[in-house]
Design an enzyme around this catalytic site. Structure first.
Site, PDB file in Angstrom:
ATOM      1  N   GLU A   1      -8.849 -11.433   6.807  1.00  0.00           N
ATOM      2  CA  GLU A   1      -7.717 -10.832   7.535  1.00  0.00           C
ATOM      3  C   GLU A   1      -7.989 -10.879   9.045  1.00  0.00           C
ATOM      4  O   GLU A   1      -7.076 -10.864   9.861  1.00  0.00           O
ATOM      5  CB  GLU A   1      -7.524  -9.380   7.068  1.00  0.00           C
ATOM      6  CG  GLU A   1      -6.278  -8.711   7.619  1.00  0.00           C
ATOM      7  CD  GLU A   1      -6.090  -7.274   7.139  1.00  0.00           C
ATOM      8  OE1 GLU A   1      -6.945  -6.759   6.386  1.00  0.00           O
ATOM      9  OE2 GLU A   1      -5.085  -6.658   7.530  1.00  0.00           O
TER      10      GLU A   1
ATOM     11  N   ASP B   1     -11.454   1.228  -0.916  1.00  0.00           N
ATOM     12  CA  ASP B   1     -11.520   1.173   0.542  1.00  0.00           C
ATOM     13  C   ASP B   1     -12.926   0.728   0.922  1.00  0.00           C
ATOM     14  O   ASP B   1     -13.907   1.438   0.664  1.00  0.00           O
ATOM     15  CB  ASP B   1     -11.201   2.559   1.118  1.00  0.00           C
ATOM     16  CG  ASP B   1     -11.114   2.532   2.630  1.00  0.00           C
ATOM     17  OD1 ASP B   1     -11.766   1.668   3.258  1.00  0.00           O
ATOM     18  OD2 ASP B   1     -10.396   3.379   3.187  1.00  0.00           O
TER      19      ASP B   1
ATOM     20  N   ASP C   1       3.227  -5.491   2.723  1.00  0.00           N
ATOM     21  CA  ASP C   1       1.992  -4.804   3.118  1.00  0.00           C
ATOM     22  C   ASP C   1       2.246  -3.296   3.273  1.00  0.00           C
ATOM     23  O   ASP C   1       1.846  -2.514   2.418  1.00  0.00           O
ATOM     24  CB  ASP C   1       1.430  -5.378   4.427  1.00  0.00           C
ATOM     25  CG  ASP C   1      -0.077  -5.264   4.526  1.00  0.00           C
ATOM     26  OD1 ASP C   1      -0.708  -4.868   3.533  1.00  0.00           O
ATOM     27  OD2 ASP C   1      -0.640  -5.582   5.595  1.00  0.00           O
TER      28      ASP C   1
ATOM     29  N   GLY D   1      -8.832  -1.752   3.315  1.00  0.00           N
ATOM     30  CA  GLY D   1      -9.516  -0.936   4.316  1.00  0.00           C
ATOM     31  C   GLY D   1      -9.824  -1.771   5.544  1.00  0.00           C
ATOM     32  O   GLY D   1      -9.651  -3.005   5.525  1.00  0.00           O
TER      33      GLY D   1
ATOM     34  N   SER E   1      -2.935   1.827  -4.220  1.00  0.00           N
ATOM     35  CA  SER E   1      -3.275   2.992  -3.396  1.00  0.00           C
ATOM     36  C   SER E   1      -4.713   3.401  -3.646  1.00  0.00           C
ATOM     37  O   SER E   1      -5.260   3.186  -4.726  1.00  0.00           O
ATOM     38  CB  SER E   1      -2.339   4.160  -3.723  1.00  0.00           C
ATOM     39  OG  SER E   1      -2.486   5.180  -2.761  1.00  0.00           O
ATOM     40  N   THR E   2      -5.315   3.994  -2.613  1.00  0.00           N
ATOM     41  CA  THR E   2      -6.715   4.395  -2.666  1.00  0.00           C
ATOM     42  C   THR E   2      -6.840   5.850  -3.076  1.00  0.00           C
ATOM     43  O   THR E   2      -6.383   6.723  -2.332  1.00  0.00           O
ATOM     44  CB  THR E   2      -7.349   4.278  -1.250  1.00  0.00           C
ATOM     45  OG1 THR E   2      -6.733   3.204  -0.549  1.00  0.00           O
ATOM     46  CG2 THR E   2      -8.840   4.106  -1.323  1.00  0.00           C
ATOM     47  N   PRO E   3      -7.467   6.128  -4.226  1.00  0.00           N
ATOM     48  CA  PRO E   3      -7.743   7.533  -4.560  1.00  0.00           C
ATOM     49  C   PRO E   3      -8.704   8.092  -3.508  1.00  0.00           C
ATOM     50  O   PRO E   3      -9.765   7.517  -3.276  1.00  0.00           O
ATOM     51  CB  PRO E   3      -8.409   7.465  -5.932  1.00  0.00           C
ATOM     52  CG  PRO E   3      -8.176   6.080  -6.437  1.00  0.00           C
ATOM     53  CD  PRO E   3      -7.991   5.201  -5.238  1.00  0.00           C
ATOM     54  N   ARG E   4      -8.295   9.172  -2.853  1.00  0.00           N
ATOM     55  CA  ARG E   4      -9.141   9.726  -1.784  1.00  0.00           C
ATOM     56  C   ARG E   4     -10.107  10.776  -2.332  1.00  0.00           C
ATOM     57  O   ARG E   4      -9.969  11.224  -3.462  1.00  0.00           O
ATOM     58  CB  ARG E   4      -8.243  10.357  -0.712  1.00  0.00           C
ATOM     59  CG  ARG E   4      -7.780   9.357   0.332  1.00  0.00           C
ATOM     60  CD  ARG E   4      -6.757   9.988   1.251  1.00  0.00           C
ATOM     61  NE  ARG E   4      -5.403   9.879   0.728  1.00  0.00           N
ATOM     62  CZ  ARG E   4      -4.389  10.666   1.104  1.00  0.00           C
ATOM     63  NH1 ARG E   4      -4.568  11.621   1.990  1.00  0.00           N
ATOM     64  NH2 ARG E   4      -3.184  10.487   0.580  1.00  0.00           N
TER      65      ARG E   4
ATOM     66  N   HIS F   1       0.864  -1.190   0.000  1.00  0.00           N
ATOM     67  CA  HIS F   1       0.000   0.000   0.000  1.00  0.00           C
ATOM     68  C   HIS F   1       0.900   1.240   0.000  1.00  0.00           C
ATOM     69  O   HIS F   1       1.749   1.383   0.891  1.00  0.00           O
ATOM     70  CB  HIS F   1      -0.875   0.038   1.246  1.00  0.00           C
ATOM     71  CG  HIS F   1      -1.769  -1.156   1.393  1.00  0.00           C
ATOM     72  ND1 HIS F   1      -3.035  -1.210   0.839  1.00  0.00           N
ATOM     73  CD2 HIS F   1      -1.596  -2.350   2.016  1.00  0.00           C
ATOM     74  CE1 HIS F   1      -3.586  -2.382   1.143  1.00  0.00           C
ATOM     75  NE2 HIS F   1      -2.735  -3.090   1.854  1.00  0.00           N
TER      76      HIS F   1
HETATM   77  C1  LIG Z   1      -2.583  -3.796   7.919  1.00  0.00           C
HETATM   78  N1  LIG Z   1      -3.561  -4.386   7.078  1.00  0.00           N
HETATM   79  C2  LIG Z   1      -4.350  -3.724   6.186  1.00  0.00           C
HETATM   80  N2  LIG Z   1      -5.609  -4.199   5.984  1.00  0.00           N
HETATM   81  C3  LIG Z   1      -6.474  -3.575   5.166  1.00  0.00           C
HETATM   82  N3  LIG Z   1      -6.171  -2.449   4.515  1.00  0.00           N
HETATM   83  C4  LIG Z   1      -4.939  -1.929   4.670  1.00  0.00           C
HETATM   84  C5  LIG Z   1      -3.967  -2.557   5.487  1.00  0.00           C
HETATM   85  N4  LIG Z   1      -2.845  -1.829   5.404  1.00  0.00           N
HETATM   86  C6  LIG Z   1      -3.107  -0.779   4.583  1.00  0.00           C
HETATM   87  N5  LIG Z   1      -4.372  -0.831   4.148  1.00  0.00           N
HETATM   88  C7  LIG Z   1      -5.096   0.127   3.281  1.00  0.00           C
HETATM   89  O1  LIG Z   1      -4.160   0.994   2.666  1.00  0.00           O
HETATM   90  C8  LIG Z   1      -4.418   2.353   3.009  1.00  0.00           C
HETATM   91  C9  LIG Z   1      -3.131   3.150   3.055  1.00  0.00           C
HETATM   92  O2  LIG Z   1      -2.549   3.228   1.773  1.00  0.00           O
HETATM   93  P1  LIG Z   1      -3.145   4.113   0.568  1.00  0.00           P
HETATM   94  O3  LIG Z   1      -3.626   5.423   1.130  1.00  0.00           O
HETATM   95  O4  LIG Z   1      -4.237   3.317  -0.064  1.00  0.00           O
HETATM   96  O5  LIG Z   1      -1.960   4.295  -0.337  1.00  0.00           O
HETATM   97  C10 LIG Z   1      -5.160   2.262   4.320  1.00  0.00           C
HETATM   98  O6  LIG Z   1      -5.916   3.415   4.575  1.00  0.00           O
HETATM   99  C11 LIG Z   1      -6.015   1.010   4.105  1.00  0.00           C
HETATM  100  O7  LIG Z   1      -7.165   1.324   3.346  1.00  0.00           O
HETATM  101 ZN   LIG Z   2      -2.787  -5.011   2.783  1.00  0.00          ZN
END
Ligand SMILES: CNc1ncnc2c1ncn2[C@@H]1O[C@H](COP(=O)(O)O)[C@@H](O)[C@H]1O
Ligand SMILES: [Zn+2]
Length: 356
Positions: free
Chosen positions: A205, A142, A287, A175, A100-103, A20
């Site tokens: 998860e 997300d 991760d 998310g 990555s999540t477009p916000r 991420h």
């Molecule tokens: C630890 N386990 C996990 N489980 C679920 N979602 C996760 C995560 N770790 C990260 N994210 C997801 O990635 C986003 C941050 O990166 P981006 O802003 O998207 O680049 C988090 O806000 C979550 O939606």
């Molecule tokens: Zn993940």
């Protein structure tokens, strides 16, 4: 011996499939962001979980909120993405799928489209600079944002699938796993799949998501993130395991993330063991390398020290990850040649260095 394996893991060419973007921001990049925004009063202890520390998954999600405050302009996103790509390359990653999540626009001043474009720009910049890594992108959904936002993201990803020259290859579902239900997102995911987007879904998860996991497995996804609670020993079920095996769906396994986020009690109890013993495709990933203070070499080293894998077994693990990438066959073939070219050199170099 530990030193030898450590060196070997660093030299090993690697494939990273579960990263991420905003969870991968390094200490050094956070430093630059903090300097840009001193008024936020953010300290390093709020953006990363150090050695020996554990947090609940809920607390991990608070950490992402802090990082999102620091990464909220086009300039930030571009810097973060280029830094993260360079860091993976320095760690010996030859092929990376970043997600990555477009916000929402109100949080970044950028439309979701512009958000994705900025990351694509970072990928292209690194390519032009000659950084030795092939980078692809998964647009993340997300789950907290519900079905409409999910559908919007899928449509956006479809546009990029056609226009990004092969850089956007699929979708991620992530998310907070305790928020929302996968069934509401099925139409969006189904649509994405039908349009040719590959699916990597965070699945089981956390415990007690048998019904959701079953629904999502019926799509079926192209890869699974974590899958910690799929098998019967962890409260999952044989029928879930059978679906994964039947469709041969690779798992993305992130040891440090799961132990620090406390969904797995210790490294030796990690479900890597279960799936590896079955000979099922399992890909070692980070991760969130920034938040969990790790890198991919370290994750391979952990697998080696916890489960006693030889250098040959580690090599096979990294090579087999190539079969799980979302880029087309031609890219797989190129990577396989690359691995073959490097093999002899790496096995001798790491031995020589230790004999000195
Ligand atoms: C630890 N386990 C996990 N489980 C679920 N979602 C996760 C995560 N770790 C990260 N994210 C997801 O990635 C986003 C941050 O990166 P981006 O802003 O998207 O680049 C988090 O806000 C979550 O939606
Ligand atoms: Zn993940």
């Amino acid at each position: 011996m530990d030193h030898e394996v450590g060196l070997f893991c660093r030299e090993l060419p690697k494939v990273e499939l579960h990263a991420h973007l905003n969870g991968s921001v390094s200490y050094q990049t956070i430093e630059k962001l903090i300097r840009r925004k001193p008024h936020l009063n953010i300290e390093h202890s709020m953006t990363a979980i150090g050695k020996g520390q554990r947090r609940t998954l809920e607390e991990c999600f608070q950490v992402f909120k802090v990082i999102h405050q620091l990464v909220d302009t086009e300039e930030d996103i571009l810097m973060v993405a280029t830094d993260v790509i360079r860091e993976f390359a320095e760690d010996g990653v030859k092929y990376l799928e970043l997600r990555s999540t477009p916000r929402e626009e109100k949080n970044t001043g950028l439309t979701k489209k512009r958000y994705v474009e900025t990351i694509i720009k970072a990928i292209q910049q690194c390519k032009n600079e000659g950084v030795d890594i092939d980078v692809r992108f998964l647009v993340a959904i997300d789950r907290r944002n519900g079905p409409e936002a999910a559908m919007e993201t899928v449509k956006l990803a479809e546009e990029f699938l056609l226009s990004s020259d092969g850089l956007v290859v699929g979708l991620d579902l992530s998310g907070d796993p305790k928020v929302g239900h996968g069934k509401d997102l099925l139409p969006a995911l189904q649509r994405g799949r039908n349009s040719g987007l590959k699916l990597s879904l965070h699945l089981s998860e956390v415990p007690s998501q048998l019904e959701e996991s079953d629904l999502l497995l019926n799509l079926p996804p192209d890869r699974i993130g974590h899958g910690t609670f799929l098998h019967p020993e962890m409260g999952g079920s044989q029928s879930l395991v059978d679906k994964v095996l039947k469709n041969n769906i690779p798992l993305e396994l992130c040891l440090t993330s799961n132990v620090k986020g406390q969904t797995v009690p210790s490294y030796s109890k990690h479900h890597f063991k279960y799936w590896y013993q079955l000979g099922h495709p399992s890909v070692i990933c980070t991760d969130d390398k920034g938040v969990f203070c790790t890198d991919l070499s370290h994750e391979y080293q952990l697998v080696a020290s916890t489960f006693g894998l030889s250098r040959e077994a580690l090599w096979n693990l990294s090579q087999q990850a190539i079969d799980c990438i979302f880029a087309p066959e031609t890219v797989k073939q190129q990577l396989k040649w690359r691995w073959t070219d490097l093999k002899h050199h790496i096995f001798t170099v790491t031995k020589d260095a230790l004999n000195k």
